[in-house]
Design a protein around this motif. Structure first.
Motif, PDB file in Angstrom:
ATOM      1  N   VAL A 136       0.820  -1.209   0.000  1.00 29.45           N
ATOM      2  CA  VAL A 136       0.000   0.000   0.000  1.00 29.45           C
ATOM      3  C   VAL A 136       0.854   1.260   0.000  1.00 29.45           C
ATOM      4  O   VAL A 136       1.977   1.275   0.500  1.00 29.45           O
ATOM      5  N   SER A 137       0.277   2.297  -0.559  1.00 35.74           N
ATOM      6  CA  SER A 137       0.893   3.614  -0.590  1.00 35.74           C
ATOM      7  C   SER A 137      -0.188   4.654  -0.370  1.00 35.74           C
ATOM      8  O   SER A 137      -1.342   4.444  -0.756  1.00 35.74           O
ATOM      9  N   PRO A 138       0.144   5.793   0.219  1.00 31.43           N
ATOM     10  CA  PRO A 138      -0.810   6.899   0.259  1.00 31.43           C
ATOM     11  C   PRO A 138      -0.813   7.651  -1.060  1.00 31.43           C
ATOM     12  O   PRO A 138       0.035   7.415  -1.933  1.00 31.43           O
ATOM     13  N   VAL A 139      -1.760   8.542  -1.216  1.00 25.22           N
ATOM     14  CA  VAL A 139      -1.658   9.570  -2.252  1.00 25.22           C
ATOM     15  C   VAL A 139      -0.556  10.533  -1.811  1.00 25.22           C
ATOM     16  O   VAL A 139      -0.467  10.890  -0.633  1.00 25.22           O
ATOM     17  N   ILE A 140       0.307  10.934  -2.727  1.00 26.46           N
ATOM     18  CA  ILE A 140       1.449  11.782  -2.361  1.00 26.46           C
ATOM     19  C   ILE A 140       1.343  13.106  -3.104  1.00 26.46           C
ATOM     20  O   ILE A 140       1.136  13.138  -4.322  1.00 26.46           O
ATOM     21  N   VAL A 141       1.484  14.193  -2.357  1.00 30.53           N
ATOM     22  CA  VAL A 141       1.483  15.534  -2.932  1.00 30.53           C
ATOM     23  C   VAL A 141       2.846  16.168  -2.699  1.00 30.53           C
ATOM     24  O   VAL A 141       3.620  15.735  -1.839  1.00 30.53           O
ATOM     25  N   LEU A 160      -0.660  17.280  -6.754  1.00 21.79           N
ATOM     26  CA  LEU A 160      -0.595  15.828  -6.836  1.00 21.79           C
ATOM     27  C   LEU A 160       0.730  15.388  -7.446  1.00 21.79           C
ATOM     28  O   LEU A 160       1.131  15.854  -8.517  1.00 21.79           O
ATOM     29  N   TRP A 161       1.423  14.487  -6.763  1.00 18.91           N
ATOM     30  CA  TRP A 161       2.698  13.952  -7.249  1.00 18.91           C
ATOM     31  C   TRP A 161       2.598  12.468  -7.566  1.00 18.91           C
ATOM     32  O   TRP A 161       3.220  11.991  -8.510  1.00 18.91           O
ATOM     33  N   PHE A 162       1.808  11.728  -6.773  1.00 18.22           N
ATOM     34  CA  PHE A 162       1.665  10.293  -7.013  1.00 18.22           C
ATOM     35  C   PHE A 162       0.274   9.831  -6.610  1.00 18.22           C
ATOM     36  O   PHE A 162      -0.210  10.137  -5.514  1.00 18.22           O
ATOM     37  N   ARG A 163      -0.341   9.055  -7.507  1.00 23.13           N
ATOM     38  CA  ARG A 163      -1.635   8.434  -7.224  1.00 23.13           C
ATOM     39  C   ARG A 163      -1.721   7.121  -8.006  1.00 23.13           C
ATOM     40  O   ARG A 163      -2.738   6.770  -8.574  1.00 23.13           O
ATOM     41  N   GLY A 164      -0.592   6.413  -8.007  1.00 29.79           N
ATOM     42  CA  GLY A 164      -0.473   5.201  -8.801  1.00 29.79           C
ATOM     43  C   GLY A 164       0.216   5.504 -10.119  1.00 29.79           C
ATOM     44  O   GLY A 164      -0.109   6.483 -10.785  1.00 29.79           O
ATOM     45  N   ALA A 191       0.928   8.488 -14.974  1.00 31.38           N
ATOM     46  CA  ALA A 191      -0.021   8.269 -13.891  1.00 31.38           C
ATOM     47  C   ALA A 191      -1.102   7.290 -14.327  1.00 31.38           C
ATOM     48  O   ALA A 191      -1.492   7.237 -15.492  1.00 31.38           O
ATOM     49  N   VAL A 192      -1.585   6.492 -13.374  1.00 38.39           N
ATOM     50  CA  VAL A 192      -2.676   5.566 -13.656  1.00 38.39           C
ATOM     51  C   VAL A 192      -3.951   6.369 -13.902  1.00 38.39           C
ATOM     52  O   VAL A 192      -4.352   7.174 -13.057  1.00 38.39           O
ATOM     53  N   PRO A 193      -4.596   6.206 -15.043  1.00 41.09           N
ATOM     54  CA  PRO A 193      -5.838   6.938 -15.302  1.00 41.09           C
ATOM     55  C   PRO A 193      -7.027   6.274 -14.616  1.00 41.09           C
ATOM     56  O   PRO A 193      -7.079   5.053 -14.468  1.00 41.09           O
ATOM     57  N   ASN A 194      -7.962   7.085 -14.177  1.00 39.27           N
ATOM     58  CA  ASN A 194      -9.235   6.576 -13.664  1.00 39.27           C
ATOM     59  C   ASN A 194      -9.063   5.561 -12.539  1.00 39.27           C
ATOM     60  O   ASN A 194      -9.635   4.467 -12.566  1.00 39.27           O
ATOM     61  N   VAL A 221       3.811   1.211  -7.222  1.00 37.62           N
ATOM     62  CA  VAL A 221       3.697   2.215  -6.174  1.00 37.62           C
ATOM     63  C   VAL A 221       5.073   2.816  -5.904  1.00 37.62           C
ATOM     64  O   VAL A 221       6.096   2.161  -6.078  1.00 37.62           O
ATOM     65  N   SER A 222       5.074   4.058  -5.479  1.00 38.06           N
ATOM     66  CA  SER A 222       6.315   4.794  -5.296  1.00 38.06           C
ATOM     67  C   SER A 222       7.040   4.377  -4.022  1.00 38.06           C
ATOM     68  O   SER A 222       6.430   4.220  -2.961  1.00 38.06           O
ATOM     69  N   GLY A 223       8.365   4.258  -4.130  1.00 35.11           N
ATOM     70  CA  GLY A 223       9.191   3.965  -2.967  1.00 35.11           C
ATOM     71  C   GLY A 223       9.339   5.135  -2.023  1.00 35.11           C
ATOM     72  O   GLY A 223       9.935   4.995  -0.951  1.00 35.11           O
TER      73      GLY A 223
END
Length: 301
Positions: free
Chosen positions: A111-116, A122-126, A138-141, A154-156
Motif C-alpha cells: 500500500v501507498s498513500p496519495v502523495i502531494v 498531486l505527485w503520485f496516485r499510482g 499516472a494511472v488513469p481513472n 507504487v512509489s518507494g
C-alpha cells in the motif's frame, strides 16, 4: 519505519524529526549511506536525540540495498509491518495508522498513500509503465478502492507492507542502485501473489528532488540521468520477453530524451554533462539488455 539518508541532515531534521509517529521511537530505523564525515555526524546526532536506531554504512549502497539493511534489522527485532519513507517525505500518525490497518486486513497488499508535493500538487496516485516503450505515466481513472493493476507500481517514497509479503517478494533488487527499484519491487510483489493499492483518503507530502545534489543551472543530478536511463532497460532485461525488450530498446532514444528534458532544456546550454550522463546510462542499459538476451538467442541455435 525505514528511512534511507544520504547526507542532507536538514531533511531528517525538518521532516522525520518533526513527525509524531505511532509506536515507540526505537522502531524508526535510519540507514545512513555515507556522503561525508560532517553529514554523518549531523545525522547521527539527530537520530540520537530522537531515539532512533541509526545504522551507518561505510559507503553509499544505493537506495534498495540500504532499505534491505534496514528491513533485516527490523525483522530481527520482530517487526511485522514495514514502512519505507524517503527523508524528503512526511506522513502524519493517522496516515501511518491507516496504512498499517490496511496491511493487517490484507497481509498480501503493498500500500501507498496519495502523495502531494510541498505546494499541495498531486505527485503520485499510482503509476503505470507503458509495456511498449517503458515510459511511465499516472494511472488513469483510479477507482474508489485504489486497486492497481499488475502493470502498475507504487512509489518507494512512501509504502508499507507486511513482513510476509516482503519475504515472498525477496526485498529490493540491489542491481538498480537508485531509481526503478520500486517499479521492479511492485512487479515482484504481484508475481509473489500480492496486490497493489493506493489508499485514496491518506496523504503524504514529498518534496520531490529534495535528495538531489545539483544546482539549478545543472538541472538534475548526474545519478538521476544515468540510473533512470540505465534502469529502464535493466527492468526490461529482467522482466520482459524478447519481443518487448526489442521494443524498449528501439524506443530508447525518445525515452532518454524525455528523461533528459525533465531537467529543463536550458541546462544543455550551460553544460554538456547532463547529456553525457544520459548517453552513458542509456548505453549501460542497452548493454544489460543485450547481456540478458544473448543466452536466449544462443539457446535457439
Amino acid at each position: 519505519m525505514i528511512v534511507v539518508s544520504f547526507g542532507a541532515p536538514q531533511l531528517l531534521r525538518g521532516n522525520l524529526a518533526a513527525m509524531t509517529l505511532p509506536g515507540p521511537p526505537g522502531r524508526v530505523i535510519v540507514v545512513d549511506n555515507f556522503r561525508s564525515a560532517q553529514d554523518r555526524r549531523a545525522n547521527a546526532a539527530i537520530a540520537d536525540a530522537a531515539g532512533w536506531t541509526f545504522l551507518p554504512m561505510t559507503t553509499n549502497l544505493g537506495f534498495g540495498a540500504a532499505v534491505n539493511v534496514g528491513v533485516r534489522h527490523a525483522l530481527t527485532h520482530g517487526a511485522k509491518h514495514l514502512l519505507v519513507l524517503n527523508p524528503d517525505a512526511r506522513i502524519d500518525p493517522d496516515g501511518v495508522s491507516a496504512l498499517r490497518d490496511a496491511i493487517r486486513a490484507d497481509p498480501m497488499v503493498l500500500v501507498s498513500p496519495v502523495i502531494v508535493d510541498g505546494a499541495g500538487r498531486l505527485w503520485f496516485r499510482g503509476m503505470r509503465t507503458d509495456p511498449r516503450t517503458g515510459d511511465v505515466s499516472a494511472v488513469p481513472n483510479l477507482g474508489p478502492t485504489g486497486e492497481l493493476g499488475p502493470q502498475d507500481w507504487v512509489s518507494g517514497a512512501c509504502l508499507m507492507l507486511s513482513h510476509s509479503l516482503w519475504s515472498a517478494a525477496g526485498g529490493f533488487d540491489e542491481d538498480y542502485f537508485l531509481y526503478w527499484e520500486d517499479v521492479d519491487f511492485s512487479r515482484r510483489c504481484v508475481r509473489a501473489g500480492g496486490r497493489l493499492r493506493v489508499l485514496i483518503g491518506v496523504l503524504a507530502q514529498h518534496d520531490a528532488g529534495g535528495t538531489q545534489i545539483a544546482s539549478a543551472s545543472a538541472g538534475k543530478s548526474p545519478l538521476y540521468y544515468y540510473y533512470n536511463c540505465r534502469n529502464r532497460l535493466l527492468f526490461a532485461a529482467k522482466h520482459l520477453p524478447g519481443r518487448d525488450r526489442l521494443r524498449w530498446a528501439v524506443a530508447t532514444p525518445g525515452a532518454s530524451k524525455r528523461i533528459l528534458y525533465r531537467g529543463g532544456r536550458r541546462q544543455l546550454v550551460q553544460s554538456p554533462k547532463p547529456l553525457m550522463w544520459t548517453l552513458a546510462g542509456s548505453a549501460a542499459g542497452l548493454l544489460a539488455l543485450l547481456a540478458r538476451s544473448l543466452p536466449v538467442i544462443g539457446s535457439r541455435r
